[in-house]
Design a protein around this motif. Structure first.
Motif, PDB file in Angstrom:
ATOM      1  N   ARG A  57      74.035  43.774  28.196  1.00 30.01           N
ATOM      2  CA  ARG A  57      73.289  42.942  29.143  1.00 30.01           C
ATOM      3  C   ARG A  57      72.025  43.676  29.556  1.00 30.01           C
ATOM      4  O   ARG A  57      72.043  44.843  29.911  1.00 30.01           O
ATOM      5  N   ASP A  58      70.885  42.956  29.493  1.00 34.05           N
ATOM      6  CA  ASP A  58      69.631  43.538  29.939  1.00 34.05           C
ATOM      7  C   ASP A  58      69.010  42.521  30.888  1.00 34.05           C
ATOM      8  O   ASP A  58      68.527  41.477  30.464  1.00 34.05           O
ATOM      9  N   LYS A  59      69.065  42.832  32.191  1.00 30.66           N
ATOM     10  CA  LYS A  59      68.647  41.870  33.232  1.00 30.66           C
ATOM     11  C   LYS A  59      69.385  40.542  33.030  1.00 30.66           C
ATOM     12  O   LYS A  59      70.601  40.498  33.111  1.00 30.66           O
ATOM     13  N   ASN A  60      68.639  39.477  32.700  1.00 27.68           N
ATOM     14  CA  ASN A  60      69.314  38.174  32.603  1.00 27.68           C
ATOM     15  C   ASN A  60      69.736  37.811  31.183  1.00 27.68           C
ATOM     16  O   ASN A  60      70.281  36.742  30.960  1.00 27.68           O
ATOM     17  N   ASN A  61      69.436  38.689  30.254  1.00 31.12           N
ATOM     18  CA  ASN A  61      69.739  38.349  28.866  1.00 31.12           C
ATOM     19  C   ASN A  61      70.917  39.143  28.319  1.00 31.12           C
ATOM     20  O   ASN A  61      71.089  40.311  28.650  1.00 31.12           O
TER      21      ASN A  61
END
Ligand SMILES: Nc1ncnc2c1ncn2[C@@H]1O[C@H](COP(=O)(O)OP(=O)(O)O)[C@@H](O)[C@H]1O
Ligand SMILES: [Mg+2]
Length: 409
Positions: free
Chosen positions: A383-387
């Motif tokens: 997971r990277d922020k919202n993605n």
């Protein structure tokens, strides 16, 4: 040149290069540990637990067990050790691989293996303990003996079940258990095996039958999915963790020692750094350690080296990564393989949306495929922020993004 001599000379030259490495042979063969346990390391708590399960079963409280862990962690080896340990105590033991999946075929295998592993001696005669039952046993044996020839045998299922019951209840000594070892039990978690599992339920209730199932970490969940009550019948779960660092060193040392010519040092022909690298990179998975060592030795032989250093190990890891990657690719469906190749094109990591756009497919289709590939452990999620990014596993990266990658993307 004389071709016969040529072959002989080539064979000899391998022997000489082996000697240069201070080895009599390449000791890293990829086989489950069988009766010969001199290479077996660690696993003390697992062995203790198995001992306790066995002890309890002998005193009337049977608790069947699942031995679970990733590929190459040592499940088959563990089953083999249970086989020899229980055989030594005089129990009946049968070892089966769950590839024969119809209940009938499975029963036939089970019955046949009980006979040949416990009641019939090597020369084809009945063991003296079971003489009084000889007629019926011989009859079963004859019936099943052409099983291997794929000759259809007339042996209705009810009859097989009755024969099994007779063997276990009337022929087997009461003090002894019948131990059933089933390797690659993930096969049972297929929908087509539901009837086999249902059959097994009644079987797993028997007081003098103890079963061990070996399979992937998700084995119990998968079995429970197709047949919820199975959970109660397999109450023990023995989880196989990776080997510790010390155990990993021990594994390598023992195999090398066995193959060393006189006067070789502990880890020769490996340098200290090379060994550290193998232990570090292989994450305590015995099969990975063994394959990396073996591949390193093969490379050293080809290059006529005396020492194996980090660079050779790196090369070996890279080769293996690629060959595992190829195996994974072969294992994927065309749609799945299209997706991992697209991931490679997008740099090795991508979101569902990116892949859907790139392949011009609906996000839900892509999502379903991704979660299947993820379940099999061939890609990771991050997971990277919202993605949420899906990333290729090391093996797939090696094969799809490797330097000497000849694959058509
Ligand atoms: N405890 C152990 N000590 C030494 N070698 C082991 C151990 N467990 C497994 N191995 C070796 O690792 C390799 C893989 O083991 P295997 O039992 O086939 O794994 P699995 O069935 O879990 O895939 C085999 O070559 C086996 O000899
Ligand atoms: Mg195995």
């Amino acid at each position: 040149m004389d071709p016969i001599e040529f072959i002989q000379q080539s064979a000899c030259s391998i022997k000489n290069t082996m000697y240069k490495l201070k080895l009599k042979y390449n000791p890293f063969s990829e086989k489950p540990i069988r009766g010969n346990t001199k290479f077996f390391v660690g696993r003390v708590s697992e062995l203790r637990e198995i001992g306790e399960i066995l002890g309890a079963a002998m005193h009337g409280s049977v608790a069947n067990a699942a031995i679970v862990g990733t590929k190459g962690i040592g499940k088959s080896s563990m089953l083999n050790i249970i086989y020899y340990a229980t055989k030594k105590q005089g129990h009946w033991v049968v070892e089966l691989t769950a590839s024969q999946i119809t209940p009938r075929q499975f029963l036939i295998q089970l019955l046949y293996n009980i006979l040949i592993e416990n009641l019939i001696s090597i020369n084809g005669t009945i063991k003296s303990d079971y003489m009084e039952h000889s007629q019926r046993i011989l009859e079963m044996y004859k019936r099943l003996n052409n099983y291997g020839d794929k000759v259809p045998i007339h042996y209705p299922r009810e009859r097989i079940e009755r024969d099994l019951e007779y063997l276990i209840n009337d022929v087997k000594d009461e003090d002894k258990l019948c131990i059933i070892l089933i390797d690659e039990a993930d096969q049972f978690a297929k929908k087509s095996c539901l009837s086999l599992l249902q059959f097994f339920h009644s079987f797993l209730y028997e007081e003098n039958i103890l079963a061990f199932f070996a399979g992937s970490p998700t084995l119990m969940d998968d079995l429970t999915k197709i047949s919820p009550p199975i959970k109660d019948r397999i109450p023990k779960i023995i989880n196989m963790p990776p080997l510790s660092k010390d155990e990993s060193y021990d594994l390598i040392r023992r195999r090398l020692e066995d193959a060393h010519i006189d006067g070789a040092d502990t880890f020769e022909p490996f340098t200290e750094d090379a060994i550290d690298m193998i232990v570090e990179e292989c994450d305590g998975i015995p099969r990975k350690i063994i394959m990396t060592c073996s591949e390193s030795i093969s490379i050293a032989i080809k290059k006529h080296l005396r020492k194996i250093d980090e660079n050779i190990v790196k090369e070996a890891l890279h080769h293996l990564g690629i060959s595992v990657g190829h195996q994974i690719l072969n294992h994927l469906t065309p749609a799945q393989s299209e997706i991992v190749k697209a991931m490679a094109k997008l740099g090795g990591a991508a979101t569902v949306t990116q892949l859907a756009e790139y392949l011009n497919k609906s996000p839900s289709t892509i999502g379903t495929h991704l979660s299947d590939i993820y379940e099999m452990g061939y890609i990771y999620k991050e997971r990277d922020k919202n993605n949420v990014y899906y990333k290729l596993s090391k093996e797939l990266k090696d094969v799809l993004l490797g330097e000497d990658n000849e694959l058509e993307l």
